[in-house]
Design a protein around this motif. Structure first.
Motif, PDB file in Angstrom:
ATOM      1  N   ALA A 170      24.382  63.073 -30.074  1.00 38.49           N
ATOM      2  CA  ALA A 170      24.043  63.851 -31.259  1.00 38.49           C
ATOM      3  C   ALA A 170      23.249  65.102 -30.892  1.00 38.49           C
ATOM      4  O   ALA A 170      23.513  66.197 -31.399  1.00 38.49           O
ATOM      5  CB  ALA A 170      23.246  62.985 -32.239  1.00 38.49           C
ATOM      6  N   GLU A 171      22.272  64.950 -30.003  1.00 39.04           N
ATOM      7  CA  GLU A 171      21.459  66.085 -29.586  1.00 39.04           C
ATOM      8  C   GLU A 171      22.285  67.109 -28.815  1.00 39.04           C
ATOM      9  O   GLU A 171      22.153  68.318 -29.013  1.00 39.04           O
ATOM     10  CB  GLU A 171      20.294  65.595 -28.727  1.00 39.04           C
ATOM     11  CG  GLU A 171      19.358  66.690 -28.234  1.00 39.04           C
ATOM     12  CD  GLU A 171      18.600  67.391 -29.340  1.00 39.04           C
ATOM     13  OE1 GLU A 171      18.144  68.532 -29.120  1.00 39.04           O
ATOM     14  OE2 GLU A 171      18.466  66.803 -30.438  1.00 39.04           O
ATOM     15  N   ASN A 188      24.742  68.831 -31.376  1.00 39.72           N
ATOM     16  CA  ASN A 188      24.018  69.749 -32.258  1.00 39.72           C
ATOM     17  C   ASN A 188      23.544  70.981 -31.506  1.00 39.72           C
ATOM     18  O   ASN A 188      23.741  72.119 -31.949  1.00 39.72           O
ATOM     19  CB  ASN A 188      22.817  69.040 -32.899  1.00 39.72           C
ATOM     20  CG  ASN A 188      23.158  68.413 -34.235  1.00 39.72           C
ATOM     21  OD1 ASN A 188      24.010  68.914 -34.963  1.00 39.72           O
ATOM     22  ND2 ASN A 188      22.512  67.321 -34.563  1.00 39.72           N
ATOM     23  N   THR A 219      26.526  73.159 -29.983  1.00 42.04           N
ATOM     24  CA  THR A 219      27.281  73.919 -30.986  1.00 42.04           C
ATOM     25  C   THR A 219      26.636  75.273 -31.254  1.00 42.04           C
ATOM     26  O   THR A 219      27.324  76.264 -31.467  1.00 42.04           O
ATOM     27  CB  THR A 219      27.402  73.111 -32.294  1.00 42.04           C
ATOM     28  OG1 THR A 219      28.113  71.895 -32.030  1.00 42.04           O
ATOM     29  CG2 THR A 219      28.129  73.892 -33.366  1.00 42.04           C
ATOM     30  N   ASN A 231      31.742  78.008 -33.688  1.00 48.28           N
ATOM     31  CA  ASN A 231      30.525  78.239 -34.469  1.00 48.28           C
ATOM     32  C   ASN A 231      30.131  79.711 -34.518  1.00 48.28           C
ATOM     33  O   ASN A 231      29.450  80.147 -35.448  1.00 48.28           O
ATOM     34  CB  ASN A 231      29.373  77.421 -33.881  1.00 48.28           C
ATOM     35  CG  ASN A 231      28.178  77.363 -34.796  1.00 48.28           C
ATOM     36  OD1 ASN A 231      28.298  77.051 -35.974  1.00 48.28           O
ATOM     37  ND2 ASN A 231      27.006  77.675 -34.260  1.00 48.28           N
ATOM     38  N   THR A 280      27.767  73.909 -37.863  1.00 49.66           N
ATOM     39  CA  THR A 280      26.608  73.091 -37.494  1.00 49.66           C
ATOM     40  C   THR A 280      26.288  72.081 -38.576  1.00 49.66           C
ATOM     41  O   THR A 280      26.031  70.907 -38.300  1.00 49.66           O
ATOM     42  CB  THR A 280      25.381  73.981 -37.230  1.00 49.66           C
ATOM     43  OG1 THR A 280      25.678  74.907 -36.181  1.00 49.66           O
ATOM     44  CG2 THR A 280      24.187  73.127 -36.819  1.00 49.66           C
ATOM     45  N   GLN A 281      26.302  72.528 -39.833  1.00 52.75           N
ATOM     46  CA  GLN A 281      26.014  71.628 -40.953  1.00 52.75           C
ATOM     47  C   GLN A 281      27.134  70.610 -41.149  1.00 52.75           C
ATOM     48  O   GLN A 281      26.881  69.450 -41.469  1.00 52.75           O
ATOM     49  CB  GLN A 281      25.821  72.440 -42.238  1.00 52.75           C
ATOM     50  CG  GLN A 281      24.708  73.472 -42.163  1.00 52.75           C
ATOM     51  CD  GLN A 281      23.374  72.858 -41.790  1.00 52.75           C
ATOM     52  OE1 GLN A 281      23.042  71.757 -42.217  1.00 52.75           O
ATOM     53  NE2 GLN A 281      22.608  73.565 -40.971  1.00 52.75           N
ATOM     54  N   SER A 333      26.668  67.973 -38.504  1.00 52.40           N
ATOM     55  CA  SER A 333      25.486  67.150 -38.788  1.00 52.40           C
ATOM     56  C   SER A 333      25.749  66.121 -39.872  1.00 52.40           C
ATOM     57  O   SER A 333      25.325  64.965 -39.770  1.00 52.40           O
ATOM     58  CB  SER A 333      24.321  68.053 -39.188  1.00 52.40           C
ATOM     59  OG  SER A 333      23.172  67.289 -39.488  1.00 52.40           O
ATOM     60  N   ILE A 334      26.492  66.524 -40.917  1.00 52.76           N
ATOM     61  CA  ILE A 334      26.713  65.634 -42.064  1.00 52.76           C
ATOM     62  C   ILE A 334      27.926  64.731 -41.860  1.00 52.76           C
ATOM     63  O   ILE A 334      27.835  63.502 -41.953  1.00 52.76           O
ATOM     64  CB  ILE A 334      26.885  66.463 -43.356  1.00 52.76           C
ATOM     65  CG1 ILE A 334      25.593  67.229 -43.661  1.00 52.76           C
ATOM     66  CG2 ILE A 334      27.261  65.556 -44.530  1.00 52.76           C
ATOM     67  CD1 ILE A 334      25.721  68.202 -44.815  1.00 52.76           C
ATOM     68  N   LEU A 347      28.072  63.328 -37.449  1.00 54.21           N
ATOM     69  CA  LEU A 347      26.980  62.522 -36.909  1.00 54.21           C
ATOM     70  C   LEU A 347      26.462  61.479 -37.889  1.00 54.21           C
ATOM     71  O   LEU A 347      26.261  60.319 -37.516  1.00 54.21           O
ATOM     72  CB  LEU A 347      25.841  63.442 -36.444  1.00 54.21           C
ATOM     73  CG  LEU A 347      26.234  64.415 -35.316  1.00 54.21           C
ATOM     74  CD1 LEU A 347      25.057  65.289 -34.934  1.00 54.21           C
ATOM     75  CD2 LEU A 347      26.747  63.650 -34.101  1.00 54.21           C
ATOM     76  N   GLN A 348      26.244  61.861 -39.137  1.00 55.72           N
ATOM     77  CA  GLN A 348      25.705  60.897 -40.104  1.00 55.72           C
ATOM     78  C   GLN A 348      26.711  59.802 -40.431  1.00 55.72           C
ATOM     79  O   GLN A 348      26.344  58.639 -40.606  1.00 55.72           O
ATOM     80  CB  GLN A 348      25.266  61.609 -41.388  1.00 55.72           C
ATOM     81  CG  GLN A 348      24.008  62.447 -41.213  1.00 55.72           C
ATOM     82  CD  GLN A 348      23.451  62.949 -42.528  1.00 55.72           C
ATOM     83  OE1 GLN A 348      23.705  62.388 -43.591  1.00 55.72           O
ATOM     84  NE2 GLN A 348      22.694  64.027 -42.472  1.00 55.72           N
TER      85      GLN A 348
END
Length: 272
Positions: free
Chosen positions: A86-87, A90, A93, A172, A179-180, A183-184, A187-188
């Motif tokens: 995840a890191e 994120n 990107t 990107n 990026t958003q 993230s949503i 990853l979530q």
């Protein structure tokens, strides 16, 4: 020309490894510059996340019952590779945007910038691997020779993440919402589909389990558990076929990510 450039990226990463390592150290330091606790924040957030999941599933849902080992170990060993992924995803990107001043330098090799972000995430990852090993020892589950596989699965995670990062970093630049979106929606949601918090091998039918195993991160997360808890080699049984599948997907993703990166690179400086 593009073809030669794509083929040279692994070589370029090796040649510029010292520069990449220096930039990664600086990236790690500056990320938390100005805060009172500084780099400590890099470790606090994952630890708090682990404690929250442990409390919910062990105290709330009582998932610790009928387990061969404490459920907190199941969570920690599985979530450590996910934290790195995840890191890295994120951070990687946004690599070209974060280092836009370097992208605009004609003489600077921008090939290493996504790798810098992945390498920066690796510093915390090593800490949490050591943390998980110590936790296993403290709870009476000392690592065995199977734990040597952790080196292999770390490499799997790095290469898989790096292939994705070349793709997402390039896109990107032109689509800042990516990026958003990652993230949503990646990853979530992905943390539940991998899975991290529940035991897919015990809860799913063989057909559904096969579907979940299509996710390459399932291979890595389960590999960490194989190394620390299940005591299985990655080539045992059907593991060999899933290993071949994982590397086929990973090499394709790396090739595809680098290909897109090289096709778009000439426009990076103009857009940034």
């Amino acid at each position: 020309m593009n073809r030669n450039k794509r083929e040279s990226i692994p070589v370029e990463l090796f040649k510029n490894r010292k520069l990449a390592f220096t930039l990664a150290k600086n990236d790690f330091r500056t990320k938390y510059a100005g805060s009172y606790l500084g780099m400590v924040w890099a470790f606090i957030q994952p630890i708090v996340t682990i404690l929250v999941y442990w409390f919910i599933f062990t105290v709330g849902f009582r998932s610790d019952q009928n387990q061969e080992y404490p459920f907190v170990l199941f969570i920690v060993v599985g979530i450590v590779p996910w934290f790195f992924f995840a890191e890295a995803l994120n951070g990687g990107t946004g690599a070209l945007i974060d280092y836009d001043y370097l992208v605009k330098k004609v003489m600077f090799n921008i090939d290493i910038l996504p790798f810098v972000k992945v390498l920066s995430a690796l510093f915390v990852h090593i800490f949490f691997i050591v943390f998980s090993i110590i936790l296993c020892i403290c709870m009476g589950f000392a690592p065995t020779v199977y734990a040597l596989q952790l080196v292999y699965y770390i490499i799997c995670n790095i290469i898989f993440a790096l292939g994705l990062v070349y793709l997402t970093a390039a896109i990107n630049v032109f689509l800042r919402d990516l990026t958003q979106i990652i993230s949503i929606f990646v990853l979530q949601i992905g943390v539940w589909l991998t899975p991290i918090m529940w035991d897919a091998e015990k809860m799913l039918s063989p057909k559904m389990l096969m579907i979940f195993k299509i996710n390459p991160m399932f291979y890595i997360v389960n590999g960490f558990r194989d190394s620390m808890l299940y005591k299985r080699w990655f080539w045992e049984g059907s593991g060999l076929w899933w290993t071949l599948y994982f590397w086929a997907v990973t090499f394709f993703m790396f090739w595809f990510g680098v290909r897109i990166f090289n096709k778009l690179r000439e426009y990076f400086a103009d857009v940034l």
